[in-house]
Design a protein around this motif. Structure first.
Motif, PDB file in Angstrom:
ATOM      1  N   ILE A 112       6.748  44.754  53.813  1.00 51.01           N
ATOM      2  CA  ILE A 112       5.721  44.448  54.696  1.00 51.01           C
ATOM      3  C   ILE A 112       6.419  44.544  56.215  1.00 51.01           C
ATOM      4  CG2 ILE A 112       4.921  42.601  53.355  1.00 51.01           C
ATOM      5  CD1 ILE A 112       6.326  40.523  54.948  1.00 51.01           C
ATOM      6  N   GLY A 113       5.529  44.460  57.124  1.00 54.16           N
ATOM      7  CA  GLY A 113       5.888  44.576  58.359  1.00 54.16           C
ATOM      8  C   GLY A 113       5.498  45.814  58.930  1.00 54.16           C
ATOM      9  N   VAL A 114       5.833  46.377  60.256  1.00 52.28           N
ATOM     10  CA  VAL A 114       5.346  47.535  60.874  1.00 52.28           C
ATOM     11  C   VAL A 114       5.869  48.689  60.013  1.00 52.28           C
ATOM     12  CG1 VAL A 114       7.512  47.774  62.295  1.00 52.28           C
ATOM     13  CG2 VAL A 114       5.072  48.714  63.211  1.00 52.28           C
ATOM     14  N   GLN A 115       4.928  49.728  59.971  1.00 52.90           N
ATOM     15  CA  GLN A 115       5.231  51.195  59.439  1.00 52.90           C
ATOM     16  C   GLN A 115       6.230  51.652  60.260  1.00 52.90           C
ATOM     17  OE1 GLN A 115       3.474  52.856  56.623  1.00 52.90           O
ATOM     18  NE2 GLN A 115       2.983  51.006  55.918  1.00 52.90           N
ATOM     19  N   VAL A 116       7.155  52.485  59.514  1.00 57.09           N
ATOM     20  CA  VAL A 116       8.120  53.450  60.481  1.00 57.09           C
ATOM     21  C   VAL A 116       7.361  54.097  61.194  1.00 57.09           C
ATOM     22  CG1 VAL A 116       9.953  55.078  60.291  1.00 57.09           C
ATOM     23  CG2 VAL A 116      10.154  52.926  58.954  1.00 57.09           C
ATOM     24  N   LYS A 117       6.198  54.997  60.738  1.00 60.61           N
ATOM     25  CA  LYS A 117       5.559  56.278  61.168  1.00 60.61           C
ATOM     26  C   LYS A 117       4.768  55.610  62.673  1.00 60.61           C
ATOM     27  CE  LYS A 117       4.883  59.041  57.101  1.00 60.61           C
ATOM     28  NZ  LYS A 117       3.854  59.494  56.508  1.00 60.61           N
ATOM     29  N   ASP A 118       4.735  54.465  62.756  1.00 61.21           N
ATOM     30  CA  ASP A 118       3.796  53.696  63.667  1.00 61.21           C
ATOM     31  C   ASP A 118       4.669  53.564  64.802  1.00 61.21           C
ATOM     32  OD1 ASP A 118       1.352  53.744  62.617  1.00 61.21           O
ATOM     33  OD2 ASP A 118       1.135  51.512  62.332  1.00 61.21           O
ATOM     34  N   VAL A 119       6.133  53.251  64.347  1.00 60.51           N
ATOM     35  CA  VAL A 119       7.117  53.180  65.732  1.00 60.51           C
ATOM     36  C   VAL A 119       7.558  54.422  66.122  1.00 60.51           C
ATOM     37  CG1 VAL A 119       9.538  52.382  65.940  1.00 60.51           C
ATOM     38  CG2 VAL A 119       8.203  51.123  64.432  1.00 60.51           C
ATOM     39  N   ASN A 120       7.422  55.407  65.212  1.00 60.73           N
ATOM     40  CA  ASN A 120       7.651  56.709  65.880  1.00 60.73           C
ATOM     41  C   ASN A 120       6.579  57.256  66.711  1.00 60.73           C
ATOM     42  OD1 ASN A 120       9.826  56.907  63.917  1.00 60.73           O
ATOM     43  ND2 ASN A 120       8.994  57.972  62.401  1.00 60.73           N
ATOM     44  N   LEU A 121       5.148  56.931  66.259  1.00 68.13           N
ATOM     45  CA  LEU A 121       4.215  57.025  67.357  1.00 68.13           C
ATOM     46  C   LEU A 121       4.357  56.411  68.337  1.00 68.13           C
ATOM     47  CD1 LEU A 121       1.131  57.361  64.779  1.00 68.13           C
ATOM     48  CD2 LEU A 121       2.068  59.101  65.820  1.00 68.13           C
ATOM     49  N   ALA A 122       4.609  55.304  68.386  1.00 68.53           N
ATOM     50  CA  ALA A 122       4.918  54.455  69.687  1.00 68.53           C
ATOM     51  C   ALA A 122       5.921  55.203  70.660  1.00 68.53           C
ATOM     52  CB  ALA A 122       5.385  52.971  69.265  1.00 68.53           C
ATOM     53  N   MET A 123       7.086  55.690  70.029  1.00 68.16           N
ATOM     54  CA  MET A 123       8.085  56.345  70.869  1.00 68.16           C
ATOM     55  C   MET A 123       7.394  57.510  71.427  1.00 68.16           C
ATOM     56  SD  MET A 123      11.516  56.020  68.811  1.00 68.16           S
ATOM     57  CE  MET A 123      11.198  56.756  67.096  1.00 68.16           C
ATOM     58  N   LYS A 124       6.589  58.221  70.992  1.00 71.94           N
ATOM     59  CA  LYS A 124       5.880  59.418  71.668  1.00 71.94           C
ATOM     60  C   LYS A 124       4.766  59.100  72.500  1.00 71.94           C
ATOM     61  CE  LYS A 124       6.712  62.026  67.418  1.00 71.94           C
ATOM     62  NZ  LYS A 124       6.108  62.960  66.162  1.00 71.94           N
ATOM     63  N   GLY A 125       4.579  57.593  72.586  1.00 74.68           N
ATOM     64  CA  GLY A 125       3.464  57.394  73.613  1.00 74.68           C
ATOM     65  C   GLY A 125       2.077  57.328  73.110  1.00 74.68           C
ATOM     66  N   LYS A 126       1.881  57.559  71.644  1.00 73.35           N
ATOM     67  CA  LYS A 126       0.471  57.509  71.348  1.00 73.35           C
ATOM     68  C   LYS A 126       0.184  56.344  70.737  1.00 73.35           C
ATOM     69  CE  LYS A 126       1.541  62.625  70.022  1.00 73.35           C
ATOM     70  NZ  LYS A 126       1.463  63.717  68.958  1.00 73.35           N
ATOM     71  N   HIS A 188      15.929  62.496  67.640  1.00 71.14           N
ATOM     72  CA  HIS A 188      15.356  63.772  67.475  1.00 71.14           C
ATOM     73  C   HIS A 188      14.388  64.126  68.886  1.00 71.14           C
ATOM     74  CE1 HIS A 188      12.983  67.390  66.200  1.00 71.14           C
ATOM     75  NE2 HIS A 188      11.965  66.665  66.548  1.00 71.14           N
ATOM     76  N   LEU A 189      13.967  62.838  69.516  1.00 71.07           N
ATOM     77  CA  LEU A 189      13.382  63.016  70.636  1.00 71.07           C
ATOM     78  C   LEU A 189      14.148  62.741  72.046  1.00 71.07           C
ATOM     79  CD1 LEU A 189      10.303  60.453  69.607  1.00 71.07           C
ATOM     80  CD2 LEU A 189      10.171  62.951  69.959  1.00 71.07           C
ATOM     81  N   SER A 190      15.448  62.856  71.642  1.00 67.68           N
ATOM     82  CA  SER A 190      16.483  62.376  72.862  1.00 67.68           C
ATOM     83  C   SER A 190      16.458  61.271  73.452  1.00 67.68           C
ATOM     84  CB  SER A 190      16.378  63.673  73.724  1.00 67.68           C
ATOM     85  OG  SER A 190      16.566  65.108  73.295  1.00 67.68           O
ATOM     86  N   ILE A 191      15.774  60.135  72.985  1.00 66.74           N
ATOM     87  CA  ILE A 191      15.775  58.778  73.259  1.00 66.74           C
ATOM     88  C   ILE A 191      16.935  58.019  73.134  1.00 66.74           C
ATOM     89  CG2 ILE A 191      14.520  56.567  73.152  1.00 66.74           C
ATOM     90  CD1 ILE A 191      11.860  58.263  72.269  1.00 66.74           C
ATOM     91  N   PRO A 192      17.565  57.639  74.237  1.00 66.19           N
ATOM     92  CA  PRO A 192      18.568  56.643  73.954  1.00 66.19           C
ATOM     93  C   PRO A 192      18.589  55.444  73.252  1.00 66.19           C
ATOM     94  CG  PRO A 192      18.124  56.651  76.284  1.00 66.19           C
ATOM     95  CD  PRO A 192      17.253  57.723  75.406  1.00 66.19           C
ATOM     96  N   GLN A 193      19.504  54.875  72.512  1.00 64.61           N
ATOM     97  CA  GLN A 193      19.285  53.637  71.729  1.00 64.61           C
ATOM     98  C   GLN A 193      20.390  52.546  71.940  1.00 64.61           C
ATOM     99  OE1 GLN A 193      19.481  55.763  67.835  1.00 64.61           O
ATOM    100  NE2 GLN A 193      18.563  57.512  69.343  1.00 64.61           N
ATOM    101  N   VAL A 194      20.188  51.450  71.934  1.00 66.93           N
ATOM    102  CA  VAL A 194      20.784  50.210  72.255  1.00 66.93           C
ATOM    103  C   VAL A 194      20.311  49.196  70.993  1.00 66.93           C
ATOM    104  CG1 VAL A 194      21.272  48.125  73.668  1.00 66.93           C
ATOM    105  CG2 VAL A 194      21.113  50.399  74.762  1.00 66.93           C
ATOM    106  N   ALA A 195      21.516  48.296  70.828  1.00 65.14           N
ATOM    107  CA  ALA A 195      21.205  47.102  69.881  1.00 65.14           C
ATOM    108  C   ALA A 195      21.647  45.832  70.407  1.00 65.14           C
ATOM    109  CB  ALA A 195      22.118  47.440  68.497  1.00 65.14           C
ATOM    110  N   ILE A 196      20.834  45.012  70.311  1.00 64.51           N
ATOM    111  CA  ILE A 196      21.115  43.842  70.750  1.00 64.51           C
ATOM    112  C   ILE A 196      21.330  42.793  69.602  1.00 64.51           C
ATOM    113  CG2 ILE A 196      20.022  41.852  71.840  1.00 64.51           C
ATOM    114  CD1 ILE A 196      20.361  44.057  73.652  1.00 64.51           C
ATOM    115  N   LEU A 197      22.547  41.918  69.636  1.00 62.27           N
ATOM    116  CA  LEU A 197      22.907  41.320  68.530  1.00 62.27           C
ATOM    117  C   LEU A 197      22.649  39.661  68.973  1.00 62.27           C
ATOM    118  CD1 LEU A 197      24.332  41.723  65.893  1.00 62.27           C
ATOM    119  CD2 LEU A 197      26.443  40.926  66.942  1.00 62.27           C
TER     120      LEU A 197
END
Length: 302
Positions: A112-126, A188-197
């Motif tokens: 359950i939870g958010v769809q991976v494709k929806d997260v990808n769309l959010a990254m693209k501003g859609k 792929h979108l060249s977006i930098p990534q960080v993790a918060i523990l």
């Protein structure tokens, strides 16, 4: 005592200025993108209950100088509280805001939870503000919340994965795989990534008694290594923090860790802007052949 010494390093493996949080606080307050009107958009994702909303609240509390709970968060046992795509602005003055925003989304889960494709769309501003995530289906492109023409300010500039250190070892493999898929798309979108523990105080009693030992505690370093190996985010982009959740007053050590993470997030976002600007400038330059090669002499046809 000998056992305790094995758990604590002789010196911190990462330095942080505990005595002067004002330096990092002033750095954040002074941050301003070079392009007028540019907005740094930070998208948080991760397993349900990891502390995404609590991190947003903690950042706002530190910057405002008092406890603030605009992002509604649930306790650990009630799962994901966030259902809609929500943007959080942080007030800087009476009528001004910081030039960065946080976006919160529904948590990830194995089934359950958010769809991976929806997260990808959010990254693209859609994905438009207020979209209610559907755990069973991705957002329809013909729907009212689909942004067909996103601007640069709609797009995500830094992706932050929030992970509960206390449950990292038992994270479901399917959830791990979803995090990897999202990371691949961000790369792929060249977006930098960080993790918060998050929730590091629940992992080690040494930290619970003294938060300044976070970078001296072997267990925390091993947790970070474990997550880095699992999803591919490098160690220098992983930041342990303690969110505010039961306190009623601010704490300097909690603030220092949050500001250290925030400063690095802002730096990565700024590097992203500069990289995009450089690519754009280069694309406007005439090709070298056009600049260096002289025009051929005029020839009259006989």
């Amino acid at each position: 005592m000998a056992f305790l010494q094995k758990l604590i390093l002789s010196k911190p493996w990462r330095e942080i200025n505990w005595r002067d949080k004002q330096r990092d606080l002033q750095y954040v307050r002074n941050y301003k993108p070079k392009t007028e009107g540019q907005l740094l958009r930070i998208l948080l994702h991760g397993p349900a209950g990891a502390g995404k909303s609590s991190f947003i609240n903690s950042v706002q509390s530190v910057l405002l100088g008092r406890m603030y709970t605009l992002a509604l968060a649930a306790n650990t046992f009630s799962g994901c509280f966030t259902k809609k795509y929500t943007t959080y602005k942080i007030k800087k003055g009476a009528e001004t805001f910081y030039p960065f925003v946080f976006n919160d989304i529904m948590g990830l889960g194995p089934t359950i939870g958010v769809q991976v494709k929806d997260v990808n769309l959010a990254m693209k501003g859609k994905v438009k503000e207020g979209y209610k995530f559907n755990r069973d289906a991705r957002m329809p492109e013909e729907g009212p919340f689909y942004n067909k023409q996103p601007t640069d300010n709609d797009k995500v500039h830094v992706l932050v994965c929030v992970i509960d250190a206390n449950t990292l070892t038992c994270m479901n493999k399917d959830t791990e795989e979803k995090i990897r898929q999202i990371r691949i798309e961000a790369t792929h979108l060249s977006i930098p990534q960080v993790a918060i523990l998050t929730k590091i105080d629940l992992v080690c009693p040494e930290i619970q008694n003294n938060l300044r030992k976070v970078y001296e505690t072997i267990h925390i370093k091993n947790k970070m290594k474990e997550f880095s190996a699992a999803v591919g985010i490098p160690m220098n982009c992983i930041f342990p923090v303690k969110n505010y959740h039961e306190e009623i007053d601010l704490d300097n050590d909690v603030d220092s860790l949050i500001l250290s993470a925030l400063r690095n997030i802002i730096n990565l976002g700024n590097d992203y802007f500069n990289s995009k600007r450089s690519d754009s400038d280069n694309s406007r330059e005439p090709p070298p052949d056009f600049i260096d090669e002289p025009a051929p002499p005029y020839t009259k046809w006989q």
